[in-house]
Design an enzyme around this catalytic site. Structure first.
Site, PDB file in Angstrom:
ATOM      1  N   ASP A  67      -4.942  -3.846 -79.001  1.00 38.52           N
ATOM      2  CA  ASP A  67      -6.327  -3.441 -79.262  1.00 38.52           C
ATOM      3  C   ASP A  67      -6.508  -2.910 -80.679  1.00 38.52           C
ATOM      4  O   ASP A  67      -5.536  -2.701 -81.406  1.00 38.52           O
ATOM      5  CB  ASP A  67      -6.786  -2.396 -78.225  1.00 38.52           C
ATOM      6  CG  ASP A  67      -5.722  -1.326 -77.949  1.00 38.52           C
ATOM      7  OD1 ASP A  67      -4.769  -1.215 -78.746  1.00 38.52           O
ATOM      8  OD2 ASP A  67      -5.847  -0.599 -76.952  1.00 38.52           O
ATOM      9  N   ASP A 136      -6.958   8.281 -67.795  1.00 37.94           N
ATOM     10  CA  ASP A 136      -7.786   7.775 -66.686  1.00 37.94           C
ATOM     11  C   ASP A 136      -7.209   6.488 -66.085  1.00 37.94           C
ATOM     12  O   ASP A 136      -7.877   5.796 -65.317  1.00 37.94           O
ATOM     13  CB  ASP A 136      -9.225   7.539 -67.161  1.00 37.94           C
ATOM     14  CG  ASP A 136      -9.304   6.550 -68.326  1.00 37.94           C
ATOM     15  OD1 ASP A 136      -8.257   5.968 -68.706  1.00 37.94           O
ATOM     16  OD2 ASP A 136     -10.409   6.348 -68.862  1.00 37.94           O
ATOM     17  N   GLU A 143     -11.124   0.231 -69.910  1.00 33.43           N
ATOM     18  CA  GLU A 143     -11.595   1.469 -69.292  1.00 33.43           C
ATOM     19  C   GLU A 143     -11.943   1.240 -67.820  1.00 33.43           C
ATOM     20  O   GLU A 143     -12.108   0.094 -67.395  1.00 33.43           O
ATOM     21  CB  GLU A 143     -12.825   1.963 -70.056  1.00 33.43           C
ATOM     22  CG  GLU A 143     -12.543   2.323 -71.516  1.00 33.43           C
ATOM     23  CD  GLU A 143     -11.807   3.654 -71.672  1.00 33.43           C
ATOM     24  OE1 GLU A 143     -11.016   4.022 -70.786  1.00 33.43           O
ATOM     25  OE2 GLU A 143     -12.022   4.323 -72.702  1.00 33.43           O
TER      26      GLU A 143
HETATM   27  C1  GLP Z   1      -5.225   4.456 -76.198  1.00 30.79           C
HETATM   28  C2  GLP Z   1      -4.604   3.074 -76.376  1.00 30.79           C
HETATM   29  C3  GLP Z   1      -3.700   2.739 -75.197  1.00 30.79           C
HETATM   30  C4  GLP Z   1      -2.714   3.884 -74.987  1.00 30.79           C
HETATM   31  C5  GLP Z   1      -3.466   5.156 -74.702  1.00 30.79           C
HETATM   32  C6  GLP Z   1      -2.558   6.354 -74.437  1.00 30.79           C
HETATM   33  O1  GLP Z   1      -6.235   4.421 -75.257  1.00 30.79           O
HETATM   34  N1  GLP Z   1      -5.613   2.056 -76.478  1.00 30.79           N
HETATM   35  O2  GLP Z   1      -3.010   1.522 -75.461  1.00 30.79           O
HETATM   36  O3  GLP Z   1      -1.854   3.562 -73.915  1.00 30.79           O
HETATM   37  O4  GLP Z   1      -4.279   5.447 -75.834  1.00 30.79           O
HETATM   38  O5  GLP Z   1      -2.084   6.884 -75.637  1.00 30.79           O
HETATM   39  P1  GLP Z   1      -0.959   7.999 -75.740  1.00 30.79           P
HETATM   40  O6  GLP Z   1       0.349   7.273 -75.623  1.00 30.79           O
HETATM   41  O7  GLP Z   1      -1.151   8.569 -77.107  1.00 30.79           O
HETATM   42  O8  GLP Z   1      -1.185   8.953 -74.664  1.00 30.79           O
END
Ligand code: GLP
Length: 264
Positions: A67, A136, A143
């Site tokens: 993404d 979430d 989402e």
């Molecule tokens: C964002 C990214 C996800 C990732 C998530 C959790 O939403 N798009 O790919 O898994 O954050 O991030 P973190 O590893 O910093 O908790």
């Protein structure tokens, strides 16, 4: 799902890097799907170390990131392209043109999503998709409510995700509210998925993903439909799983089989 529970985040990273390295050694021209966020950073550090010290070469590997924020230039420090350069690509022997991150500044955003999907197909599909998880239960930026058949597209971020990611930006107001993300359907087409989670803040999402019903409200739960998923957790992220001890027994048996011993 193969659920591996390790004592801490460092052991999670070692196991995850080993899974990636095994594939890269077996198939040097493989296609990796990569994730951003703080969770995979330690895994990337371990891969950098393996590249430097153990001759693990990425010279023929192709990567696709999950993404990107809409509106951020690739050189914006919080863009996912900049993140990947900083945390991995700049430190390993992967040619820049082999690395793909959605273009958050494309003039034709929808067309660029379609081209991203087409390029993945053209290069033979993703062999191994690394995933983190949102608090979430989202994967990539899918989402709650995202179609479980969704493809790469634009997605509005929820307030929870914006709040979670504000720590990288300084203030919530600076976090883009729109992103390009691979869809759940795109992710499910990867040949193998590697889901990583560490910390108590992920324990609810992990319980819902592994032991809850398959639902678009927790897009990671769609991984239950995939035939080859490895989930690597630290104890904190695994703390709300009901069947923790069963997963540990299965893992012990699996390791015995892999070591050539019959499980007792
Ligand atoms: C964002 C990214 C996800 C990732 C998530 C959790 O939403 N798009 O790919 O898994 O954050 O991030 P973190 O590893 O910093 O908790």
């Amino acid at each position: 799902m193969r659920v591996i529970i390790e004592k801490d985040a460092l052991s999670v990273a070692r196991i995850a890097a080993r899974v990636v390295a095994q594939l890269v050694r077996a198939r040097p021209q493989c296609v990796l799907g990569l994730a951003t966020g703080s969770t995979p950073v330690a895994t990337y550090q371990e891969l950098i170390r393996m590249n430097r010290e153990e001759g693990l070469s990425f010279a023929r590997v192709t990567t696709f990131n999950l993404d990107e924020y809409v509106g951020l230039a690739p050189n914006h420090p919080q863009s996912y392209r900049a993140f990947m350069q900083r945390e991995l690509f700049d430190h390993i022997d992967i040619p820049h043109e082999h690395t793909h991150v959605p273009d958050g500044r494309a003039l034709d955003l929808e067309g660029s999503c379609e081209r991203y999907e087409a390029l993945i197909q053209q290069l033979g599909g993703i062999d191994l998709q690394v995933l983190g998880i949102g608090s979430d239960g989202h994967i990539a930026f899918n989402e709650p409510g995202s179609s479980l058949g969704s493809r790469t597209r634009l997605k509005s971020l929820t307030g929870e995700t914006v709040r979670d990611n504000a720590r990288f930006f300084g203030t919530e107001a600076d976090v883009p509210k729109l992103a390009i993300t691979m869809g759940v359907g795109t992710i499910l087409e990867s040949r193998k998925c590697l889901l990583l989670a560490t910390g108590e803040s992920k324990s609810r999402a992990i319980r819902d993903t592994i032991e809850g019903p398959i639902t678009a409200q927790v897009t990671a739960s769609a991984l239950q439909l995939h035939r080859d998923v490895v989930v690597v957790l630290d104890e904190a992220a695994a703390s709300r799983l009901d069947r923790r001890s069963y997963y540990a027994e299965v893992e012990q048996a699996q390791r015995a089989i892999e070591a050539g011993n019959s499980p007792s």
